[in-house]
Design a protein around this motif. Structure first.
Motif, PDB file in Angstrom:
ATOM      1  N   TRP A  49      35.644  47.453  51.090  1.00 39.11           N
ATOM      2  CA  TRP A  49      34.860  46.501  50.301  1.00 39.11           C
ATOM      3  C   TRP A  49      33.514  46.214  50.972  1.00 39.11           C
ATOM      4  O   TRP A  49      32.462  46.235  50.335  1.00 39.11           O
ATOM      5  CB  TRP A  49      35.660  45.224  50.096  1.00 39.11           C
ATOM      6  CG  TRP A  49      34.996  44.167  49.279  1.00 39.11           C
ATOM      7  CD1 TRP A  49      33.916  44.307  48.449  1.00 39.11           C
ATOM      8  CD2 TRP A  49      35.346  42.803  49.211  1.00 39.11           C
ATOM      9  NE1 TRP A  49      33.599  43.101  47.879  1.00 39.11           N
ATOM     10  CE2 TRP A  49      34.465  42.167  48.330  1.00 39.11           C
ATOM     11  CE3 TRP A  49      36.350  42.039  49.816  1.00 39.11           C
ATOM     12  CZ2 TRP A  49      34.535  40.813  48.032  1.00 39.11           C
ATOM     13  CZ3 TRP A  49      36.427  40.696  49.521  1.00 39.11           C
ATOM     14  CH2 TRP A  49      35.534  40.089  48.644  1.00 39.11           C
ATOM     15  N   ALA A  53      30.056  47.489  49.423  1.00 41.47           N
ATOM     16  CA  ALA A  53      29.106  46.467  48.975  1.00 41.47           C
ATOM     17  C   ALA A  53      27.795  46.575  49.738  1.00 41.47           C
ATOM     18  O   ALA A  53      26.716  46.414  49.161  1.00 41.47           O
ATOM     19  CB  ALA A  53      29.706  45.076  49.158  1.00 41.47           C
ATOM     20  N   LEU A  72      30.075  42.510  44.564  1.00 45.85           N
ATOM     21  CA  LEU A  72      29.319  43.532  45.288  1.00 45.85           C
ATOM     22  C   LEU A  72      27.936  43.066  45.728  1.00 45.85           C
ATOM     23  O   LEU A  72      27.323  43.689  46.578  1.00 45.85           O
ATOM     24  CB  LEU A  72      29.165  44.788  44.423  1.00 45.85           C
ATOM     25  CG  LEU A  72      30.430  45.588  44.201  1.00 45.85           C
ATOM     26  CD1 LEU A  72      30.143  46.774  43.302  1.00 45.85           C
ATOM     27  CD2 LEU A  72      31.032  46.047  45.502  1.00 45.85           C
ATOM     28  N   CYS A  77      28.467  40.089  49.473  1.00 43.37           N
ATOM     29  CA  CYS A  77      28.118  41.262  50.279  1.00 43.37           C
ATOM     30  C   CYS A  77      27.933  40.859  51.738  1.00 43.37           C
ATOM     31  O   CYS A  77      28.457  41.493  52.643  1.00 43.37           O
ATOM     32  CB  CYS A  77      26.856  41.900  49.715  1.00 43.37           C
ATOM     33  SG  CYS A  77      26.094  43.145  50.756  1.00 43.37           S
TER      34      CYS A  77
END
Length: 92
Positions: A49, A53, A72, A77
């Motif tokens: 992730w 991101a 994202l 982020c």
């Protein structure tokens, strides 16, 4: 003008951080592989992730409005990049 340069600077920073973490994991995979499975899987998922991101935000990819854009883009982020970076540094 200032907002545009700030946006470019944050995108570049996200790209550099994601690239550095990816390179660190390529050079030292035992940072994650040395953990037991119960800790390895969540850290691996957080890493996917965070790096995804970071790269998506860094190159300026946009997605349709909705929850995916929130997960994202900033501030998520930065939160997952920071958390994953701290966890990697603790594992060194």
């Amino acid at each position: 003008m200032l907002a545009a340069s700030y946006r470019q600077g944050t995108r570049l920073l996200a790209l550099v951080l994601a690239s550095a973490m990816a390179l660190l994991l390529l050079l030292r995979p035992e940072i994650i592989s040395g953990l037991t499975l119960i800790w390895r899987l969540p850290l691996w998922l957080l890493g996917v992730w965070a790096l995804g991101a970071g790269f998506a935000h860094g190159v300026g990819l946009t997605v349709r409005p909705g929850p995916l854009r929130r997960w994202l883009g900033p501030p998520w982020c930065w939160l997952v990049l920071g958390l994953f970076g701290v966890l990697l540094l603790l594992r060194l």
